[in-house]
Design an enzyme around this catalytic site. Structure first.
Site, PDB file in Angstrom:
ATOM      1  N   ARG A  56      -3.692   1.129  -0.052  1.00  0.00           N
ATOM      2  CA  ARG A  56      -2.791   2.295   0.078  1.00  0.00           C
ATOM      3  C   ARG A  56      -3.258   3.375  -0.903  1.00  0.00           C
ATOM      4  O   ARG A  56      -3.660   3.052  -2.021  1.00  0.00           O
ATOM      5  CB  ARG A  56      -1.330   1.907  -0.185  1.00  0.00           C
ATOM      6  CG  ARG A  56      -0.746   0.997   0.919  1.00  0.00           C
ATOM      7  CD  ARG A  56       0.762   0.875   0.829  1.00  0.00           C
ATOM      8  NE  ARG A  56       1.452   2.087   1.230  1.00  0.00           N
ATOM      9  CZ  ARG A  56       2.759   2.286   1.048  1.00  0.00           C
ATOM     10  NH1 ARG A  56       3.503   1.356   0.468  1.00  0.00           N
ATOM     11  NH2 ARG A  56       3.328   3.408   1.437  1.00  0.00           N
TER      12      ARG A  56
ATOM     13  N   ARG B 161       6.059  -3.372  -1.089  1.00  0.00           N
ATOM     14  CA  ARG B 161       5.835  -1.933  -1.229  1.00  0.00           C
ATOM     15  C   ARG B 161       6.531  -1.519  -2.521  1.00  0.00           C
ATOM     16  O   ARG B 161       7.157  -2.304  -3.195  1.00  0.00           O
ATOM     17  CB  ARG B 161       6.283  -1.138   0.004  1.00  0.00           C
ATOM     18  CG  ARG B 161       7.355  -1.696   0.888  1.00  0.00           C
ATOM     19  CD  ARG B 161       8.704  -1.739   0.242  1.00  0.00           C
ATOM     20  NE  ARG B 161       9.054  -0.459  -0.326  1.00  0.00           N
ATOM     21  CZ  ARG B 161       9.937  -0.282  -1.293  1.00  0.00           C
ATOM     22  NH1 ARG B 161      10.583  -1.315  -1.810  1.00  0.00           N
ATOM     23  NH2 ARG B 161      10.206   0.909  -1.779  1.00  0.00           N
TER      24      ARG B 161
ATOM     25  N   ALA C  93       5.527   1.310  -5.822  1.00  0.00           N
ATOM     26  CA  ALA C  93       4.306   1.431  -6.623  1.00  0.00           C
ATOM     27  C   ALA C  93       4.067   0.247  -7.578  1.00  0.00           C
ATOM     28  O   ALA C  93       2.981  -0.339  -7.583  1.00  0.00           O
ATOM     29  CB  ALA C  93       4.335   2.761  -7.380  1.00  0.00           C
TER      30      ALA C  93
ATOM     31  N   ASN D 282       6.432  11.212  -4.619  1.00  0.00           N
ATOM     32  CA  ASN D 282       7.349  10.121  -4.277  1.00  0.00           C
ATOM     33  C   ASN D 282       7.576  10.172  -2.765  1.00  0.00           C
ATOM     34  O   ASN D 282       7.033  11.042  -2.066  1.00  0.00           O
ATOM     35  CB  ASN D 282       8.665  10.267  -5.050  1.00  0.00           C
ATOM     36  CG  ASN D 282       9.521   9.012  -4.940  1.00  0.00           C
ATOM     37  OD1 ASN D 282       9.029   7.903  -5.131  1.00  0.00           O
ATOM     38  ND2 ASN D 282      10.795   9.160  -4.616  1.00  0.00           N
ATOM     39  N   LYS D 283       8.366   9.251  -2.277  1.00  0.00           N
ATOM     40  CA  LYS D 283       8.606   9.121  -0.838  1.00  0.00           C
ATOM     41  C   LYS D 283       8.954  10.459  -0.193  1.00  0.00           C
ATOM     42  O   LYS D 283       9.691  11.261  -0.767  1.00  0.00           O
ATOM     43  CB  LYS D 283       9.734   8.107  -0.639  1.00  0.00           C
ATOM     44  CG  LYS D 283      10.115   7.805   0.780  1.00  0.00           C
ATOM     45  CD  LYS D 283       8.951   7.401   1.671  1.00  0.00           C
ATOM     46  CE  LYS D 283       8.140   6.248   1.123  1.00  0.00           C
ATOM     47  NZ  LYS D 283       6.888   6.023   1.887  1.00  0.00           N
TER      48      LYS D 283
ATOM     49  N   ASP E 289       5.465   7.465  -7.258  1.00  0.00           N
ATOM     50  CA  ASP E 289       4.244   6.699  -6.975  1.00  0.00           C
ATOM     51  C   ASP E 289       3.057   7.184  -7.793  1.00  0.00           C
ATOM     52  O   ASP E 289       2.082   6.462  -7.985  1.00  0.00           O
ATOM     53  CB  ASP E 289       3.898   6.782  -5.489  1.00  0.00           C
ATOM     54  CG  ASP E 289       4.796   5.863  -4.697  1.00  0.00           C
ATOM     55  OD1 ASP E 289       5.974   6.213  -4.501  1.00  0.00           O
ATOM     56  OD2 ASP E 289       4.341   4.771  -4.323  1.00  0.00           O
TER      57      ASP E 289
ATOM     58  N   GLN F 297      13.739   2.712   3.838  1.00  0.00           N
ATOM     59  CA  GLN F 297      13.801   1.894   2.615  1.00  0.00           C
ATOM     60  C   GLN F 297      15.156   2.028   1.913  1.00  0.00           C
ATOM     61  O   GLN F 297      15.575   1.127   1.205  1.00  0.00           O
ATOM     62  CB  GLN F 297      12.688   2.304   1.642  1.00  0.00           C
ATOM     63  CG  GLN F 297      11.294   1.908   2.072  1.00  0.00           C
ATOM     64  CD  GLN F 297      10.587   3.035   2.792  1.00  0.00           C
ATOM     65  OE1 GLN F 297      11.205   3.842   3.485  1.00  0.00           O
ATOM     66  NE2 GLN F 297       9.280   3.105   2.644  1.00  0.00           N
TER      67      GLN F 297
HETATM   68  O1  MRU Z   1       6.136   3.624   0.891  1.00  0.00           O
HETATM   69  P1  MRU Z   1       6.840   2.880  -0.203  1.00  0.00           P
HETATM   70  O2  MRU Z   1       8.063   2.161   0.254  1.00  0.00           O
HETATM   71  O3  MRU Z   1       5.891   1.998  -0.976  1.00  0.00           O
HETATM   72  O4  MRU Z   1       7.317   4.032  -1.199  1.00  0.00           O
HETATM   73  C1  MRU Z   1       8.008   3.683  -2.361  1.00  0.00           C
HETATM   74  C2  MRU Z   1       8.515   4.845  -3.123  1.00  0.00           C
HETATM   75  O5  MRU Z   1       8.329   5.974  -2.742  1.00  0.00           O
HETATM   76  C3  MRU Z   1       9.211   4.543  -4.413  1.00  0.00           C
HETATM   77  O6  MRU Z   1      10.158   5.532  -4.691  1.00  0.00           O
HETATM   78  C4  MRU Z   1       8.157   4.518  -5.534  1.00  0.00           C
HETATM   79  O7  MRU Z   1       7.151   3.611  -5.257  1.00  0.00           O
HETATM   80  C5  MRU Z   1       8.761   4.185  -6.843  1.00  0.00           C
HETATM   81  S1  MRU Z   1       9.139   2.461  -6.933  1.00  0.00           S
HETATM   82  C6  MRU Z   1       9.769   2.058  -8.433  1.00  0.00           C
END
Ligand code: MRU
Length: 371
Positions: free
Chosen positions: A90, A53, A55, A254-255, A244, A203
């Site tokens: 995704r 996971r 991005a 973002n998350k 993302d 995470q």
């Molecule tokens: O759902 P995920 O774990 O793939 O989400 C990841 C994030 O939100 C990260 O902050 C984002 O991908 C940036 S990674 C350098």
């Protein structure tokens, strides 16, 4: 980065040259398990089920997924079908589209017999590019960290808050938001990281805390709701997060929960930085709230929690009443006005269309906004 002192990347080509290795991130921090991907379907499953996971890593895994598909069927139809299957894994991280569309555009004009070799070459180059981009983001953001440290009078420690995992596990190496943290720590800056646990998949608690621990960076895991309180009490010097998908006007997906941290940062005057590799910019979109697709995932990610028992076994338990439905929105959008600055591989800019175009002037012509 290093695991138990040994350098490694989050994705690699296995010694057979025709399969791909990744870490099963669903097992961290309790178990360090490498998984071999031998087919495009396995690569798609790894992305969908979040074995991998983040991005940039999603994009890299999809690129290798295309290589695996071409081993079996390098025809026009085979290439198109694999591209479509991997692209649907995704919805929010635009790196997935960037990687797959770039591969498709380069491979489709080639004779089928030449496609597989070229795909492996391109996927490897994409991974190397990711590493270089992240290192460069780290160097630019390090200057912001150093300025914050000077501003603080070099007293105590530099407290950085981050959300989710934007570290090397989310990329091929270095990470985006964590790259400057590693560089600052290595340069002797007394950096301490507040790690948001990042419910529902944790995470932060599971991956960021593990990464920072492996590198020896001082950190403290906090519940997702704590950041605002810490900011109100002067306990956060700056926030830095990944993204993302960032639109051409600087809105940042973002998350889930990132937006609330940005609001608290704005209210308390804490700088809120976004580490932004250029493949994460979606130049086709402007209004993030209206246009960025927000992934919704299984409710069980919310209603159940997994962890390690004192016996060492991993167990999953339910935490909500069996009859209560759960809504699991995986991302949110932080409007550009809440972002202090974007940190890209080309430097730091305001979160505005003009700011981004000043670093990526080649995009001006494409956007028809003059020179
Ligand atoms: O759902 P995920 O774990 O793939 O989400 C990841 C994030 O939100 C990260 O902050 C984002 O991908 C940036 S990674 C350098």
């Amino acid at each position: 980065m290093k695991v138990n002192g040994h350098p490694m990347r989050s994705i690699w080509v296995e010694s057979d040259g025709v399969s791909v290795g990744v870490l099963d991130q669903t097992r961290l921090p309790h178990a360090f398990v490498k998984v071999r991907l031998s087919t495009a379907e396995e690569a798609a499953h790894a992305i969908r089920s979040m074995l991998v996971r983040g991005a940039p890593l999603i994009g890299a895994t999809a690129a290798y997924g295309l290589c695996l598909a071409l081993r079996v069927d390098a025809s026009d139809a085979g290439l198109k079908a694999a591209h479509a299957m991997l692209r649907a894994t995704r919805p929010t991280a635009v790196n997935l589209h960037w990687a797959l569309d770039g591969m498709l555009a380069a491979l489709a004009p080639l004779p089928p017999a030449e496609r597989e070799a070229e795909a492996w070459r391109r996927a490897a180059a994409l991974c190397d590019e990711d590493v270089a981009i992240n290192r460069s983001i780290g160097e630019h953001a390090l200057k912001l960290f150093q300025a914050a440290w000077e501003k603080k009078g070099k007293q105590g420690r530099l407290n950085v808050l981050t959300h989710c995992n934007a570290g090397w596990l989310a990329t091929v190496d270095w990470g985006t938001a964590l790259a400057p943290i590693y560089l600052a720590h290595d340069a002797g800056l007394p950096v301490h990281v507040w790690v948001d646990e990042t419910r529902p998949r944790n995470q932060g608690a599971g991956l960021t805390a593990w990464e920072l621990g492996q590198h020896g960076v001082p950190h403290t895991v906090i519940a997702d709701n704590v950041g605002g309180h810490l900011m109100q009490h002067g306990m956060v010097d700056l926030c830095i997060v990944g993204t993302d998908r960032t639109t051409a006007q600087g809105d940042v997906a973002n998350k889930i929960g990132t937006y609330l941290k940005a609001l608290a940062a704005k209210d308390t005057g804490v700088p809120f930085y976004v580490a932004l590799p250029s493949p994460t910019i979606d130049w086709t979109l402007r209004d993030g709230l209206k246009e960025i697709p927000i992934e919704q995932r299984e409710g069980t990610e919310l209603s159940e929690v997994s962890g390690r028992l004192p016996s060492g076994d991993i167990a999953t338990v339910r935490i909500t009443p069996p009859s209560s439905p759960a809504a699991n929105y995986a991302f949110d959008v932080t409007p550009a006005r809440l972002v202090t600055a974007l940190v890209t591989e080309r430097g730091v800019c305001p979160a505005t269309e003009e700011g981004m175009l000043s670093l990526f002037p080649e995009r001006r012509a494409a956007r028809g906004t003059g020179s």
